[in-house]
Design a protein around this motif. Structure first.
Motif, PDB file in Angstrom:
ATOM      1  N   GLN A  56       0.836  -1.204   0.000  1.00 32.26           N
ATOM      2  CA  GLN A  56       0.000   0.000   0.000  1.00 32.26           C
ATOM      3  C   GLN A  56       0.870   1.253   0.000  1.00 32.26           C
ATOM      4  N   PHE A 103      -5.338   1.217  -4.764  1.00 37.58           N
ATOM      5  CA  PHE A 103      -5.523   1.175  -3.312  1.00 37.58           C
ATOM      6  C   PHE A 103      -6.819   0.456  -2.942  1.00 37.58           C
ATOM      7  N   ASP A 124      -6.916  -2.431  -0.323  1.00 39.45           N
ATOM      8  CA  ASP A 124      -7.748  -2.252   0.866  1.00 39.45           C
ATOM      9  C   ASP A 124      -8.697  -3.435   1.039  1.00 39.45           C
ATOM     10  N   ILE A 175      -4.562   9.073   0.620  1.00 37.92           N
ATOM     11  CA  ILE A 175      -4.548   7.657   0.936  1.00 37.92           C
ATOM     12  C   ILE A 175      -3.644   7.375   2.134  1.00 37.92           C
TER      13      ILE A 175
END
Length: 248
Positions: A124, A135, A139, A179
């Motif tokens: 990430q 992402f 996630d 993020i």
């Protein structure tokens, strides 16, 4: 309807077709490649992928059940708006389930699971820029790994179907917010799990899953046309108290 065929949305001819088309369309809707009000043609999609209309029809039904599509007999199929209440309900249910998942994993930390989660955090962190699509996939993997580590894969499959509208909001938020903050929250969850801190893991995952509530007013203001909003004032979300933290 525009047909996209980049690598993440290609079909694997050796695998079952319906789940693949369901996933591809779900991702395209969540990532706003297909926007609310867009019409999707069953025949065009089948022709584009070189498949029969049956798996496409089955995918449409599954996505309609998730509230992502509205199938109108004789009039076509359209992408729905994001339901405000559906977002709040999905987020509430997800928090309730994932808070218990975090507690289970933290109650007996498995070094192999912690190592895998650390590896995912590194992936990430290595993302270039604000790559929302990449992402989102990482996630999803992170939260699914927690569920599997708790022995709750079945519960995660239930969440996947329920959280589609929340995922659309999360994706829109990634265009507006950094993020890095979400990765830091993931790291806090892993730190609490590794330490065997059950209340801390509970608090960390709850705070992480409530982040979308902080962003929601700005996301709606920037994307009003995407939302199906209730009349009058929007209700306050109902949350459970956070162990070791504020009741936000």
């Amino acid at each position: 309807m525009k047909i996209e065929h980049h690598s993440a949305w290609e079909l694997d001819p050796t695998a079952s077709i319906t789940p693949q088309i369901t996933r591809i369309l779900r991702e395209r809707i969540i990532q706003s490649d297909l926007k609310p009000g867009d019409r999707i043609s069953e025949s065009e999609l089948a022709k584009s992928y070189g498949v029969s209309r049956q798996p496409v029809r089955e995918a449409f039904i599954k996505l309609a059940d998730q509230g992502l599509l509205e199938v109108r007999p004789q009039r076509g199929t359209i992408v729905t708006r994001i339901g405000y209440f559906a977002v709040l309900d999905a987020r509430f249910l997800r928090e309730a389930i994932e808070a218990d998942i975090a507690k289970i994993v933290a109650s007996d930390p498995d070094p192999a699971v912690v190592a895998e989660l650390r590896h995912q955090l590194a992936r990430q962190q290595a993302l270039k820029g604000n790559d929302a699509a990449a992402f989102t996939r990482l996630d999803e993997q992170f939260h699914r790994t927690l569920a599997e580590a708790a022995g709750k894969s079945g519960a995660w499959r239930q969440i996947e179907g329920l959280k589609s509208q929340m995922d659309r909001v999360r994706y829109l938020s990634l265009a507006e917010f950094r993020i890095d903050a979400l990765i830091a929250q993931h790291r806090e969850v892993v730190d609490r799990i590794e330490a065997g801190d059950v209340p801390g893991a509970n608090a960390a995952i709850r705070l992480h899953l409530r982040e979308v509530l902080n962003d929601l007013p700005q996301i709606i203001a920037a994307n009003t046309q995407f939302f199906d909003l209730p009349d009058g004032e929007t209700p306050e979300p109902v949350n459970a108290p956070i162990q070791g933290g504020p009741n936000e």
